[in-house]
Scaffold this motif. Structure first.
Motif, short mmCIF file in Angstrom:
data_model
loop_
_atom_site.label_atom_id
_atom_site.label_comp_id
_atom_site.label_asym_id
_atom_site.label_seq_id
_atom_site.Cartn_x
_atom_site.Cartn_y
_atom_site.Cartn_z
N THR A 111 5.76 6.43 1.78
CA THR A 111 4.55 6.60 2.37
C THR A 111 4.44 7.18 4.17
OG1 THR A 111 2.84 6.05 1.62
CG2 THR A 111 3.36 8.24 0.14
N LYS A 112 3.86 7.31 4.71
CA LYS A 112 3.55 7.02 6.41
C LYS A 112 5.28 6.41 6.98
CE LYS A 112 0.69 3.73 4.03
NZ LYS A 112 -0.58 2.62 4.03
N ILE B 254 -9.02 3.81 1.68
CA ILE B 254 -9.03 3.16 3.03
C ILE B 254 -8.67 4.96 3.61
CG2 ILE B 254 -6.63 2.78 4.83
CD1 ILE B 254 -7.96 0.57 2.68
N GLN C 298 1.07 15.06 -0.52
CA GLN C 298 -0.32 14.11 0.28
C GLN C 298 -0.79 15.65 0.95
OE1 GLN C 298 0.40 11.13 -1.71
NE2 GLN C 298 -0.11 9.97 0.15
N SER D 285 0.81 -1.01 -0.42
CA SER D 285 0.25 0.09 0.48
C SER D 285 0.77 1.01 -0.09
CB SER D 285 -0.57 -0.33 1.22
OG SER D 285 -1.30 -1.60 1.46
N PHE D 286 1.66 1.47 -0.71
CA PHE D 286 2.30 2.46 -1.58
C PHE D 286 2.80 2.78 -2.82
CE2 PHE D 286 3.92 -0.42 1.81
CZ PHE D 286 4.21 0.93 3.70
N PRO D 287 2.49 4.41 -2.90
CA PRO D 287 2.38 4.76 -4.22
C PRO D 287 3.54 3.75 -5.40
CG PRO D 287 2.96 6.42 -3.13
CD PRO D 287 2.70 5.52 -1.96
N GLU E 92 -4.34 7.29 -5.58
CA GLU E 92 -3.47 8.12 -4.84
C GLU E 92 -4.29 9.18 -4.59
OE1 GLU E 92 -1.29 6.80 -2.84
OE2 GLU E 92 -0.80 4.90 -4.27
N GLU F 142 -3.93 13.62 2.32
CA GLU F 142 -4.23 13.18 3.60
C GLU F 142 -3.37 13.34 4.80
OE1 GLU F 142 -0.87 9.92 3.46
OE2 GLU F 142 -2.00 8.41 3.25
N GLY G 296 -4.15 6.09 6.76
CA GLY G 296 -2.94 6.81 5.51
C GLY G 296 -4.26 6.29 4.71
N HIS G 297 -4.71 7.25 3.63
CA HIS G 297 -5.87 7.55 2.79
C HIS G 297 -6.06 7.45 1.85
CE1 HIS G 297 -9.67 8.63 1.70
NE2 HIS G 297 -9.34 9.56 1.50
N ASN G 298 -6.97 6.81 1.09
CA ASN G 298 -6.66 6.77 -1.11
C ASN G 298 -8.00 5.91 -1.24
OD1 ASN G 298 -5.36 6.35 -2.95
ND2 ASN G 298 -4.42 4.95 -2.56
N ASN H 294 -2.78 -2.11 -5.14
CA ASN H 294 -2.56 -1.45 -3.67
C ASN H 294 -3.66 -1.94 -2.49
OD1 ASN H 294 -4.37 1.27 -3.28
ND2 ASN H 294 -1.91 1.63 -3.01
N ASP H 295 -3.89 -1.15 -1.34
CA ASP H 295 -5.00 -1.78 -0.07
C ASP H 295 -6.35 -1.29 -0.10
OD1 ASP H 295 -4.10 0.38 0.28
OD2 ASP H 295 -3.75 0.06 2.25
N THR H 296 -6.36 0.04 -1.00
CA THR H 296 -7.76 0.14 -1.60
C THR H 296 -8.21 -0.58 -2.93
OG1 THR H 296 -6.27 1.66 -3.66
CG2 THR H 296 -7.44 2.09 -1.71
#
Ligand code: BGC
Length: 460
Positions: free
Chosen positions: A159-160, A216, A268, A142-144, A242, A271, A220-222, A195-197
């Motif tokens: 990220t994060k 999500i 971000q 879950s990162f770009p 993203e 986010e 984080g948010h996306n 990605n998690d989304t």
């Protein structure tokens, strides 16, 4: 300290600064829609619009599949059984941290490298699986990432909180494959990185065909969505927007302060106003301003008795960045007690401020409410932008699948999103159904792997 009347005035000014009115919701949604169209056309856009090479599942995907859910320092490896009739059963699970709390290892820091990180993950897979069987594997990362195909994804940027060296710019598929080989796990067959989304959307779409947005709302948010006609294929494809990097909305001076002090200023921005990781910090920054204006004390010495005795962490104090966390906000918001004892105990523990008068506690609760409400309304505005793009006339039903601690646990969060959609859309909002899709990123990885690898298991 200054008068309580003054405090009320200060709070209503803060409320005004953080307000997202119905007109603003529509305007922000319009800005997001423009960013979607530009991003798809390859023009400059805050949205990366990353193709997933996946579309919605048909519910017939089946088998026992390994899923990795890697979206932060806590990683999970799951053994998921899909029964082919929309049933998802978790048969095994290992949850572990990439950072040992006792300090013996930290694979998230810039002192560790990608090989060490993925070797650790592969060793967890070894513990969960049998060597005499073959397994398809789906990897939620879950990162770009820039994807050129299903199982190849180059990390654009961490990220994060992850900083591991030698991973940005590398193919995550290769790093995992090499680690599996080093451990002799040739029976594990990676099929897909997502990605998690995207996982969340797939997990919901496995049994609900109306699911076309996945989001999500956690640390984080996306958001991702199903693009009806993707320029690459001309057919439907799930796109990871993203959207955490979207910036087309009004920001307050507190947002600017948070951003300037962050690891990546200017990046971000949605986010940083909407995700769980930042909401406690925004609340703290507003409280610091209230203290500077004389409405509340800033340090234990000027607070009431007992403030000094509550220290149980090092990273505490009103002036300490990130001293208030997402879970603290949830406790603050859920406190309905007469004397606000829940708010008092959070403030004593995290900011070392004890004995605050009730109106100050109530002001802190109000600030938390304002910050959380704005997050939900901005997220709703972004959903509206995606919906306007996919189905401008709202001709059909849409399910938005959401996973994440913020959506699941923050009091009133879901209600605030729904209220915002009603404010902006009126009756048409009835066509939108929001579904909590717990563990969606793990289940979705399994569904994607089973779908992509349909023919692989038959071959030797
Ligand atoms: C990442 C996204 C991810 C989101 C939620 C963001 O920081 O950039 O890829 O989907 O967090 O985990």
């Amino acid at each position: 300290m200054r008068s309580i009347d003054g405090l009320e005035g200060a709070l209503s000014r803060i409320e005004g600064e953080f307000a997202v009115t119905a007109d603003m919701l529509r305007e922000i949604a319009g800005n997001l829609q423009t960013a979607i169209v530009d991003g798809l056309a390859g023009k400059e856009s805050p949205l990366k619009m990353l193709p997933s090479f996946l579309s919605q599942p048909d519910g017939g995907e089946q088998g026992e599949v390994v899923a990795i859910d890697f979206g932060g320092s806590n990683v999970r490896v799951l053994l998921v059984e899909l029964d082919g009739r929309s049933g998802i059963h978790i048969r095994g699970r290992r949850a572990f941290s990439l950072k040992d709390p006792a300090g013996s290892y930290d694979y998230t820091s810039a002192n560790a490298d990608g090989n060490q990180l993925f070797d650790f993950i592969a060793s967890q897979i070894a513990d969960l699986t049998r060597l005499d069987r073959r397994y398809l594997l789906g990897h939620t990362f879950s990162f770009p990432c820039r994807q050129n195909g299903l199982n190849t994804a180059t990390l654009i940027t961490w990220t994060k909180e992850i900083r591991t060296a030698g991973v940005e710019g590398r193919d995550i598929g290769e790093l995992l494959q090499e680690a599996l080989e080093r451990q002799g796990l040739t029976n594990i067959l990676p099929q897909v990185i997502l990605n998690d989304t995207v996982g969340t959307l797939l997990a919901s779409a496995y049994f609900d065909r109306d699911s076309d947005i996945g989001s999500i709302c956690g640390t984080g948010h996306n958001t991702c969505y199903v693009e009806p006609r993707h320029p690459l294929t001309g057919g439907p494809m799930i796109i990871n927007a993203e959207s955490g990097n979207f910036a087309g909305f009004p920001r307050t001076s507190y947002d600017g302060e948070l951003d300037r002090a962050s690891e990546k200023p200017g990046a971000q921005l949605l986010e940083k106003t909407a995700a769980g990781r930042y909401l406690g910090e925004l609340t703290r920054l507003v409280a610091v301003r209230l203290a500077a204006d004389g409405y509340m004390p800033a340090d234990p010495a000027s607070a009431g008795d007992g403030a000094q005795e509550t220290t149980d962490f090092l990273n505490v104090g009103l002036h300490v960045p990130y001293s208030l966390r997402g879970e603290d906000l949830a406790s603050i918001l859920s406190d309905a007690s007469a004397g606000l004892s829940g708010v008092a105990s959070v403030v004593a523990k995290r900011w070392l401020l004890a004995g605050l008068p009730e109106d100050v506690l109530s002001a802190i609760q109000k600030v938390a409410e304002i910050v959380v409400k704005r997050s939900a309304r901005l997220v709703a505005a972004s959903f509206l932008g995606f919906l306007n793009h996919i189905d401008p006339d709202f001709t059909r039903r849409h399910t938005i699948a959401i996973d994440g601690s913020l959506y699941e646990k923050m009091p009133g969060y879901g209600d605030n999103i729904e209220a915002a959609l009603r404010d902006a859309l009126g009756e048409k909002a009835a066509k939108i159904h929001i579904r909590l899709t717990k563990d969606g990123s793990g289940a979705g990885a399994a569904i994607a792997a089973a779908s992509v690898g349909r023919n692989v298991m038959g071959k030797s």
